[in-house]
Write a protein that holds these residues in place. Structure first.
Motif, mmCIF file in Angstrom:
data_model
loop_
_atom_site.group_PDB
_atom_site.id
_atom_site.type_symbol
_atom_site.label_atom_id
_atom_site.label_comp_id
_atom_site.label_asym_id
_atom_site.label_seq_id
_atom_site.Cartn_x
_atom_site.Cartn_y
_atom_site.Cartn_z
ATOM 1 N N UNK B 243 0.828 -1.206 0.000
ATOM 2 C CA UNK B 243 0.000 0.000 0.000
ATOM 3 C C UNK B 243 0.865 1.260 0.000
ATOM 4 N N UNK B 244 2.057 1.151 0.592
ATOM 5 C CA UNK B 244 2.980 2.290 0.608
ATOM 6 C C UNK B 244 3.448 2.673 -0.780
ATOM 7 N N UNK B 245 3.642 1.692 -1.659
ATOM 8 C CA UNK B 245 4.143 2.028 -3.008
ATOM 9 C C UNK B 245 3.018 2.223 -4.023
ATOM 10 N N UNK B 246 1.766 2.038 -3.581
ATOM 11 C CA UNK B 246 0.682 2.129 -4.566
ATOM 12 C C UNK B 246 -0.385 3.182 -4.249
ATOM 13 N N UNK B 247 -0.833 3.282 -2.989
ATOM 14 C CA UNK B 247 -2.014 4.131 -2.747
ATOM 15 C C UNK B 247 -1.765 5.231 -1.715
ATOM 16 N N UNK B 248 -0.492 5.483 -1.387
ATOM 17 C CA UNK B 248 -0.194 6.546 -0.425
ATOM 18 C C UNK B 248 0.186 7.837 -1.160
ATOM 19 N N UNK B 249 0.414 8.904 -0.411
ATOM 20 C CA UNK B 249 0.685 10.227 -1.000
ATOM 21 C C UNK B 249 1.810 10.219 -2.027
ATOM 22 N N UNK B 250 3.012 9.775 -1.595
ATOM 23 C CA UNK B 250 4.214 9.909 -2.426
ATOM 24 C C UNK B 250 4.045 9.370 -3.843
ATOM 25 N N UNK B 251 3.756 8.070 -4.001
ATOM 26 C CA UNK B 251 3.669 7.520 -5.359
ATOM 27 C C UNK B 251 2.483 8.058 -6.157
ATOM 28 N N UNK B 252 1.422 8.489 -5.484
ATOM 29 C CA UNK B 252 0.289 9.048 -6.246
ATOM 30 C C UNK B 252 0.578 10.484 -6.675
ATOM 31 N N UNK B 253 1.285 11.234 -5.847
ATOM 32 C CA UNK B 253 1.638 12.606 -6.235
ATOM 33 C C UNK B 253 2.645 12.592 -7.387
ATOM 34 N N UNK B 254 3.652 11.706 -7.289
ATOM 35 C CA UNK B 254 4.647 11.671 -8.368
ATOM 36 C C UNK B 254 4.119 10.945 -9.601
ATOM 37 N N UNK B 255 3.058 10.177 -9.433
ATOM 38 C CA UNK B 255 2.535 9.410 -10.558
ATOM 39 C C UNK B 255 3.245 8.086 -10.747
ATOM 40 N N UNK B 305 -10.567 -8.259 -4.222
ATOM 41 C CA UNK B 305 -9.552 -7.955 -5.237
ATOM 42 C C UNK B 305 -9.690 -6.595 -5.884
ATOM 43 N N UNK B 306 -10.816 -5.896 -5.654
ATOM 44 C CA UNK B 306 -11.041 -4.586 -6.283
ATOM 45 C C UNK B 306 -10.518 -3.484 -5.347
ATOM 46 N N UNK B 307 -9.712 -2.583 -5.899
ATOM 47 C CA UNK B 307 -9.205 -1.466 -5.095
ATOM 48 C C UNK B 307 -10.342 -0.476 -4.855
ATOM 49 N N UNK B 308 -10.688 -0.248 -3.593
ATOM 50 C CA UNK B 308 -11.846 0.589 -3.275
ATOM 51 C C UNK B 308 -11.484 2.000 -2.830
ATOM 52 N N UNK B 309 -10.246 2.226 -2.435
ATOM 53 C CA UNK B 309 -9.885 3.582 -1.979
ATOM 54 C C UNK B 309 -8.390 3.801 -2.095
ATOM 55 N N UNK B 310 -8.000 5.059 -2.221
ATOM 56 C CA UNK B 310 -6.611 5.446 -2.005
ATOM 57 C C UNK B 310 -6.489 5.882 -0.539
ATOM 58 N N UNK B 311 -5.258 5.915 -0.038
ATOM 59 C CA UNK B 311 -5.055 6.397 1.340
ATOM 60 C C UNK B 311 -4.316 7.731 1.297
ATOM 61 N N UNK B 312 -4.974 8.718 0.700
ATOM 62 C CA UNK B 312 -4.360 10.037 0.555
ATOM 63 C C UNK B 312 -4.662 10.915 1.757
ATOM 64 N N UNK B 313 -3.673 11.684 2.171
ATOM 65 C CA UNK B 313 -3.899 12.702 3.199
ATOM 66 C C UNK B 313 -4.671 13.856 2.556
ATOM 67 N N UNK B 314 -5.011 14.838 3.376
ATOM 68 C CA UNK B 314 -5.680 16.028 2.838
ATOM 69 C C UNK B 314 -4.784 16.692 1.799
ATOM 70 N N UNK B 315 -3.478 16.809 2.115
ATOM 71 C CA UNK B 315 -2.542 17.420 1.167
ATOM 72 C C UNK B 315 -2.482 16.604 -0.128
ATOM 73 N N UNK B 316 -2.351 15.287 0.013
ATOM 74 C CA UNK B 316 -2.257 14.422 -1.165
ATOM 75 C C UNK B 316 -3.510 14.502 -2.016
ATOM 76 N N UNK B 364 9.763 0.571 -6.075
ATOM 77 C CA UNK B 364 8.472 1.195 -6.385
ATOM 78 C C UNK B 364 7.657 0.349 -7.357
ATOM 79 N N UNK B 365 8.333 -0.515 -8.137
ATOM 80 C CA UNK B 365 7.577 -1.383 -9.057
ATOM 81 C C UNK B 365 7.159 -2.689 -8.385
ATOM 82 N N UNK B 366 7.458 -2.828 -7.087
ATOM 83 C CA UNK B 366 7.009 -3.990 -6.324
ATOM 84 C C UNK B 366 8.031 -5.106 -6.190
#
Lengths: 458, 431
Positions: B243-255, B305-316, B364-366
């Motif tokens: 979840x750290x490399x897929x749905x948290x702030x850092x990897x979602x902000x950088x794309x 198996x379906x991704x239901x949410x990202x774990x973004x902070x308010x900033x993210x 980052x690619x797992x």
């Protein structure tokens, strides 16, 4: 912060260590050009550890005040008494070394202006964004920290120590076939920001170096899993010294069954290998994490762990030194004011040899040259691992394709027996942190080594 | 002034100093801890601490500072400094603070430690381990009771108070017989009270039993691609990494996230359902408010198996335009499956039971690789022998996509409730 604790001396009636400590850190971060983080953290407080009837009690309280000192001494004494009463044990006395007094130079109260630091990082970020527009991700993070400790013990030791560190981390990510490829480098080490970083432009050549390697890593291949002859760059050898040997030689782990316990005085490595946990000065220079007096008030000594391949000793606090019948070595260290001292390494390094790195690579027919590492872990069996984030294949004495992120492992005492060459070039890694109940800053050093390790891959 | 009054006063002081928006978070905690080293109770420790975080926003500039001296005298220079930090920051319109929510007080757990009971439980634990697992060496153990009170306030009217107390136990051990010594292993759990003996908590009985069997380890047979059964102690780390490399702030902000386009799409095997339940009834060590000042809610992260949410902070969330996560993650509850662990093992032709993973930080690619510690070789439907000097390598995303079974047994750690999961396609290589 250089608090005079001498007025509390009369309160230390049992064996007591009284410590005031302030930890300061500054973090500024840029992610994709945005200033995401700009924060400071200061924690300060007082702690006491009391040894009474063979039992230990500890207490800490935030801030530095006479009330706090009285609270921690009273509470730590009560805790030790509780344990001694509930669970009686022999009341051995702890070894008492010569009375030690040490004072580091106090720091300047003038910290760099925040706008200067932000502008410095922004210029580095601009350089990366402008020169390398193909980067999918970029981050620049500055972490400046300072540990200030004042210690007074019932044995009469007193000390003031100060450890400033300034670390600047660059992260770059590119995409390859839709998947991210990442590389990171940390610059800096012991010292103030202004002493280590003059202008952003001084870092540009190193950023270019990092980008070049990232582009090669983008085309990287999986390492072939198995036992391989590798050349560990000096930047990696220090982690091997720390993870693979240092931890197994911590006396508390030896008492818990570490394999080093049954090898004292025996050959455990190639005769080319000598390894020392330095207290404060090594090879004519101040170490990354100089410790002159530890947090039990012991004058810190260098500890030769391996001398020309033979295991020579362990790292001790006062209690383990009493158990083994040796002198304490000054390895009892605590990270925060609220932490009790544990047996920790200081500056652990394999000593340099006589080989030249390029000749070592030229002599390797088939193997890997491993240049940068990430996290590591060790085991009481001496099995270690650490992540490798940058490395290359070596074929017929020449560097080949870059490899993807991998992990190396082995049994330390077996791996070190395979060391066949040790380079003259030696480097310290100055930004290390070791985790063992608490974090603690450590120095890791070494030359390049040619040895056989297990490499993970496909 | 009382703590709450001081925190309110700090909010006013930031506004008077020019903050357009401000947030103050004041915590005080007291920990009572008993430490065991090499089988012997060595130390009793009492630590009192404060943490006061001041945040100011002015003209899209943000500054933050934390101190641990909670007095009006310490506040004044801190307010001056936090405003200077904000003034020096580069502006970013994504900075913000949580919007108004109804003031609330949350309470959980006991208020004071039962020192005598803590001592008794630890003593019984050491005696039971010594009797039932005579080859086990208890390298270290800590049993603590931590009580904290947190006041979270901001200039939008957020006003939360959280009072929490819990017991936490962690232990590190190995097995030793003659000159043979196993790898060390460790585990832990959190509970609201000490009604149960410590040996009954988390996965301790299972791990101690396995360590006892781990004294004659061997290498895996060569190099092969096989199945991996991930034990609960190991699964939490894998989930955090994924979840750290897929749905948290850092990897979602950088794309850089490989899940950036996967919301409501398949991201894992249909056998996997992961819920983050900081408020769950089984989770002793959860949380009530997020780091950025929202009342936390339980949330399903992966449903069949379906991704239901990202774990973004308010900033993210502001940065990416994607929805904010309703909690900070963690407190994982993985829905159990239909098969027992024994049945899952029975279905493995060749692979390993992975109890502890000692590896490098996943890419980052797992991609990941590391040592299979305290683990077992499994072949022809049965555990064959304990392993040493065996590495595994694979890809985290594939690992969770290729799940073949989830056990019906779960382990409750107090901070997570996890089963064993089986997957495939992992490279296993012995030295």
């Amino acid at each position: 912060m250089n608090t005079d604790l001498s007025s509390f001396k009369d309160l230390l009636t049992d064996y007591t260590e009284l410590r005031c400590q302030e930890n300061y850190s500054l973090v500024i971060g840029f992610l994709q050009g945005d200033n995401t983080t700009n924060t400071r953290l200061t924690t300060c407080g007082v702690s006491a550890r009391v040894y009474k009837q063979g039992a230990w009690g500890f207490a800490s309280y935030p801030g530095i005040s006479a009330e706090g000192v009285e609270f921690v001494i009273t509470t730590a004494t009560r805790n030790a008494s509780f344990l001694a009463a509930e669970d009686p044990r022999p009341a051995y006395s702890l070894p008492r070394g010569p009375v030690t007094n040490h004072r580091d130079e106090p720091g300047t109260a003038n910290r760099p202006r925040p706008e200067h630091l932000v502008a410095f990082l922004k210029e580095i970020d601009n350089y990366m964004a402008t020169k390398y527009p193909s980067l999918a991700g970029r981050a620049v993070t500055l972490n400046c920290s300072e540990l200030n400790k004042t210690l007074l013990t019932s044995d009469g030791a007193s000390a003031y120590s100060r450890l400033p560190r300034s670390l600047l981390k660059i992260d770059m990510t590119v995409e390859q076939a839709g998947a991210p490829v990442h590389l990171q480098e940390v610059f800096g080490g012991r010292g103030e920001f202004e002493d280590l970083f003059t202008t952003p432009a001084h870092l540009f050549p190193q950023i270019d170096w990092l980008y070049e390697h990232l582009m090669r890593k983008r085309e990287g291949v999986f390492a072939t899993a198995g036992l391989k002859t590798c050349i560990l760059a000096p930047e990696i050898t220090g982690i091997l010294a720390h993870e693979a040997i240092g931890h197994t030689c911590e006396a508390d782990l030896v008492l818990g069954g570490s394999i080093a316990g049954s090898h004292l005085g025996q050959p455990v490595a190639s005769p080319l290998v000598s390894l020392v946990d330095f207290a404060h000065t090594a090879l004519g220079e101040t170490c990354p994490v100089p410790v002159f007096v530890d947090d039990e008030g012991t004058a810190a000594q260098d500890v030769p762990l391996i001398d020309h391949g033979v295991l020579k000793g362990f790292l001790h606090n006062k209690e383990s030194a009493r158990h083994f019948g040796v002198a304490p070595t000054g390895n009892a260290r605590a990270f925060r004011f609220s932490d009790e001292p544990l047996i920790r390494m200081r500056n652990t390094a394999i000593l340099p040899g006589t080989a030249e790195l390029d000749e070592m690579i030229a002599s390797l027919d088939d193997g890997y040259y491993l240049m940068r590492a990430s996290n590591g872990q060790a085991d009481s069996t001496s099995e270690f691992m650490f992540g490798v984030t940058l490395g290359y294949e070596v074929k017929n004495g020449k560097l080949g394709r870059a490899i993807k992120d991998t992990t190396i492992s082995g049994l330390a005492f077996q791996v070190l027996q395979t060391v066949s060459e040790v380079s003259r070039e030696f480097k310290w890694i100055s930004g290390g942190m070791c985790g063992k109940k608490q974090l603690i800053p450590v120095g890791l050093g070494g030359p390049a080594l040619k040895c056989q390790v297990m490499i993970g891959g496909r | 002034m009382e703590m709450k009054e001081l925190n309110t006063y700090a909010l006013q002081a930031l506004a008077e100093a020019g903050a357009e928006k401000a947030e103050t978070v004041l915590s005080n905690s007291e920990k009572t801890e008993m430490n065991l080293e090499n089988g012997e109770l060595k130390l009793v420790r009492t630590t009192v601490d404060h943490h006061w975080r001041l945040t100011a926003l002015r003209g899209q500039q943000r500054g933050s500072m934390s101190i641990n001296q909670v007095t009006a005298e310490a506040l004044s220079p801190a307010v001056t400094e936090v405003m200077a930090i904000a003034a020096a920051s580069a502006p970013d319109p994504a900075h913000d603070i949580a919007g108004y929510q109804r003031p609330k007080v949350f309470r959980k757990g006991e208020t004071n430690p039962n020192l005598e009971l803590m001592f008794q439980r630890l003593k019984t634990f050491t005696q039971e381990v010594s009797t039932r697992f005579p080859r086990i060496v208890l390298l270290s153990a800590q049993l603590d009771f931590t009580r904290s009170t947190t006041h979270f306030q901001n200039s939008n009217g957020v006003d939360f108070t959280v009072e929490q107390g819990a017991y936490n136990f962690s232990v590190m051990f190995s097995a030793k017989e003659g000159a043979s010594s196993s790898s060390f292993n460790y585990s832990g759990f959190s509970v609201l009270n000490l009604e149960e003996e410590l040996l009954n908590g988390g996965s301790l009985r299972i791990l101690l039993d396995q360590a006892d069997q781990g004294l004659a380890p061997r290498k895996a047979p060569g190099k092969f691609e096989g199945a991996v059964i991930i034990a609960p102690d190991c699964l939490e780390g894998f989930l955090h990494s994924l979840l750290g490399i897929t749905i948290s702030d850092g990897p979602l902000i950088t794309g850089a996230s490989l899940f950036k386009d996967k919301l409501n799409q398949p991201g894992a095997s249909p056998l996997l359902t992961v819920v983050s339940q900081p408020l769950g009834p089984e989770i002793a060590h959860g949380y009530f408010i997020t780091d950025d000042g929202y009342e936390a809610q339980n949330t399903t992260i992966i449903q069949d198996g379906i991704l239901k949410t990202f774990l973004l902070s308010l900033y993210g969330a502001n940065k990416t335009g994607l929805p904010r996560g309703v909690n900070d993650g963690g407190a994982f509850v993985v829905t159990p499956g239909q098969q027992s662990l024994a049945e899952i093992i029975k279905g493995v032709k060749k692979g390993i039971l992975l109890t502890r993973f000692s590896g490098g930080t996943p890419s980052l690619n797992g991609d990941f690789s590391g040592i299979a510690k305290n683990s077992f070789y499994v072949a022809d439907g049965a555990i064959q022998y304990p392993l040493n000097e065996t590495m595994i390598a694979g890809n985290l995303i594939s690992l969770f996509q290729e799940i073949t079974a989830v056990s019906r047994e779960q382990v409750n750690f107090g901070f997570a409730l996890l089963p064993w999961i089986a997957s495939q396609g992992v490279t296993i290589a012995a030295q």
